[in-house]
Design a protein around this motif. Sequence first.
Motif, short mmCIF file in Angstrom:
data_model
loop_
_atom_site.label_atom_id
_atom_site.label_comp_id
_atom_site.label_asym_id
_atom_site.label_seq_id
_atom_site.Cartn_x
_atom_site.Cartn_y
_atom_site.Cartn_z
N ALA A 194 -40.92 25.54 -23.79
CA ALA A 194 -39.52 25.45 -24.20
C ALA A 194 -39.12 26.56 -25.17
CB ALA A 194 -39.25 24.09 -24.84
N GLY A 195 -40.10 27.27 -25.68
CA GLY A 195 -39.81 28.36 -26.60
C GLY A 195 -39.45 27.90 -28.01
N VAL A 196 -40.06 26.80 -28.44
CA VAL A 196 -39.84 26.33 -29.82
C VAL A 196 -41.17 26.37 -30.56
CG1 VAL A 196 -37.86 24.89 -29.21
CG2 VAL A 196 -40.16 23.89 -29.17
N LYS A 197 -41.09 26.52 -31.87
CA LYS A 197 -42.30 26.81 -32.65
C LYS A 197 -42.83 25.63 -33.45
CE LYS A 197 -41.29 31.74 -33.18
NZ LYS A 197 -41.09 32.86 -34.15
N GLU A 198 -41.99 24.66 -33.75
CA GLU A 198 -42.43 23.60 -34.66
C GLU A 198 -42.87 22.36 -33.90
OE1 GLU A 198 -40.59 23.00 -38.38
OE2 GLU A 198 -39.29 24.75 -38.19
N LEU A 199 -43.89 21.70 -34.43
CA LEU A 199 -44.45 20.50 -33.82
C LEU A 199 -44.58 19.43 -34.89
CD1 LEU A 199 -47.32 22.08 -31.69
CD2 LEU A 199 -45.25 21.01 -30.80
N SER A 200 -43.80 18.36 -34.77
CA SER A 200 -43.90 17.21 -35.67
C SER A 200 -44.75 16.16 -34.98
CB SER A 200 -42.52 16.65 -36.00
OG SER A 200 -42.63 15.48 -36.78
N MET A 201 -45.99 16.05 -35.41
CA MET A 201 -46.91 15.10 -34.78
C MET A 201 -48.04 14.80 -35.74
SD MET A 201 -48.51 17.70 -31.90
CE MET A 201 -49.70 19.00 -32.32
N GLY A 202 -48.52 13.55 -35.65
CA GLY A 202 -49.56 13.10 -36.54
C GLY A 202 -49.02 12.19 -37.62
N MET A 203 -49.68 11.03 -37.79
CA MET A 203 -49.30 10.07 -38.81
C MET A 203 -50.54 9.72 -39.64
SD MET A 203 -46.49 7.79 -36.68
CE MET A 203 -47.58 7.38 -35.32
N SER A 204 -50.48 8.63 -40.41
CA SER A 204 -51.55 8.34 -41.36
C SER A 204 -52.94 8.32 -40.72
CB SER A 204 -51.28 7.00 -42.06
OG SER A 204 -50.19 7.09 -42.95
N GLY A 205 -53.05 7.78 -39.52
CA GLY A 205 -54.36 7.63 -38.92
C GLY A 205 -54.86 8.82 -38.13
N ALA A 210 -53.93 16.02 -35.46
CA ALA A 210 -52.69 16.73 -35.12
C ALA A 210 -52.68 18.15 -35.66
CB ALA A 210 -51.49 15.96 -35.65
N ILE A 211 -53.20 18.33 -36.86
CA ILE A 211 -53.25 19.67 -37.44
C ILE A 211 -54.16 20.57 -36.62
CG2 ILE A 211 -54.05 20.98 -39.46
CD1 ILE A 211 -53.06 18.59 -41.18
N ALA A 212 -55.26 20.02 -36.13
CA ALA A 212 -56.16 20.80 -35.28
C ALA A 212 -55.48 21.24 -33.99
CB ALA A 212 -57.40 19.99 -34.95
N PHE A 213 -54.49 20.46 -33.53
CA PHE A 213 -53.76 20.79 -32.31
C PHE A 213 -52.48 21.59 -32.59
CE2 PHE A 213 -56.51 17.60 -30.42
CZ PHE A 213 -56.69 18.08 -29.13
N GLY A 214 -52.23 21.96 -33.83
CA GLY A 214 -51.11 22.85 -34.12
C GLY A 214 -49.90 22.24 -34.78
N ALA A 215 -50.01 21.02 -35.31
CA ALA A 215 -48.86 20.40 -35.98
C ALA A 215 -48.35 21.29 -37.10
CB ALA A 215 -49.24 19.04 -36.54
N THR A 216 -47.04 21.41 -37.20
CA THR A 216 -46.44 22.10 -38.33
C THR A 216 -45.87 21.10 -39.34
OG1 THR A 216 -44.31 22.30 -37.17
CG2 THR A 216 -45.88 24.13 -36.96
N GLN A 217 -45.70 19.85 -38.90
CA GLN A 217 -45.27 18.77 -39.78
C GLN A 217 -46.05 17.52 -39.42
OE1 GLN A 217 -41.05 18.22 -39.38
NE2 GLN A 217 -40.55 20.03 -40.59
N VAL A 218 -46.51 16.80 -40.45
CA VAL A 218 -47.15 15.51 -40.23
C VAL A 218 -46.35 14.46 -40.99
CG1 VAL A 218 -49.45 16.44 -39.78
CG2 VAL A 218 -48.78 15.92 -42.14
N ARG A 219 -46.25 13.27 -40.40
CA ARG A 219 -45.42 12.20 -40.95
C ARG A 219 -46.35 11.09 -41.45
NH1 ARG A 219 -44.08 13.14 -35.81
NH2 ARG A 219 -44.56 10.99 -35.22
N VAL A 220 -46.52 11.00 -42.75
CA VAL A 220 -47.52 10.11 -43.34
C VAL A 220 -46.83 9.10 -44.24
CG1 VAL A 220 -49.61 9.98 -44.74
CG2 VAL A 220 -49.24 11.95 -43.22
N GLY A 221 -47.04 7.82 -43.96
CA GLY A 221 -46.41 6.77 -44.76
C GLY A 221 -47.40 5.86 -45.46
N SER A 222 -48.13 5.04 -44.70
CA SER A 222 -48.98 4.02 -45.30
C SER A 222 -50.11 4.61 -46.13
CB SER A 222 -49.56 3.10 -44.22
OG SER A 222 -50.31 3.83 -43.27
#
Length: 238
Positions: A194-205, A210-222
Motif C-alpha cells: 500500500a506504500g505506507v510506512k507505519e505499523l501499529s501492532m502489538g499489545m501487552s502480551g 511485533a517489534i521484531a516484525f517491524g512495528a512502529t507503534q505498540v499499544r500497551v495497556g494492562s
Amino acid sequence: MNVPVSSPVSTIEDNLKTVRNAIAQSEQEAQRATDSVQLVAVSKTFNADEITPALEAGQRIFGENRVQEAEGKWPELREKFSGIELHLIGPLQSNKTAEAVALFDVIQSVDREKIAATIATETKKQNRKLKLFVQVNTGSEEQKAGIDPLEAVAFVARCRDVHGLEIAGLMCIPPVDENPGPHFALLRKLANEAGVKELSMGMSGDFETAIAFGATQVRVGSAIFGSRPPLTQALTQA
C-alpha cells in the motif's frame, strides 16, 4: 512479557519503566534504531486519577477505545499536562466522527468507506489534520472491526484518491488464540504493497514480537495500568 496485570496505582511508574526498557531491548535485538517504536499507553476504562501517574512519569501518547469515555477525562487532563497525543484505537461510529476529529490527534481504526468519507468531511470542516491508520482484520474475524486483508491495499488507495486522506499506516489486532507473528508479517506485507510506512501492532502480551516484525507503534495497556475495571464502572468514574 512478565509484568503484573493487577498492579496498584503506585506501581504504574515502575510498570511504565519496565515496558519502556523492554521496548528498547526489543529494538536492539531486532537491530532497529533506538526510539524507532512509539509507546501508546492504552488508558481505556481508566479514570483521570489512574492515568495521572503515567503522565507525571512523562508518558504523552495514549490510546482510547470510545469517544464518549475519552471526552469525559482528556480535556481536563490536557489542561494540566502539555504535549498529549491522543489516539482512537477502537471502532468509530459515523455519528461520533465530529467529536472524534475534534478530540483525537490520531485515528487508528479507519476501516470502511463511510468512515473515510465522514472523516474527510469533518477534518475539512474543522480545519484539522489527523494522522490516520487503516485497521486490517488480519484474522478475518466476523466479530472484529477492520477491513478484509484482500481489500486493504485498494482501500488505502481509495482513501487517498477518492477522499483525499493521507494514510500513515496500518493497524491490526490478531486473534487472541493464534500466534501473532503471521498476522504481523501479513500487516507488514500489506503496508509495503500500500506504500505506507507505519505499523501499529502489538499489545501487552506480544509487543516484543511485533517489534521484531517491524512495528512502529505498540499499544500497551494492562502491562502499565494493571487489570481493567468493568466498563460500566469506568464510564461512571470518567
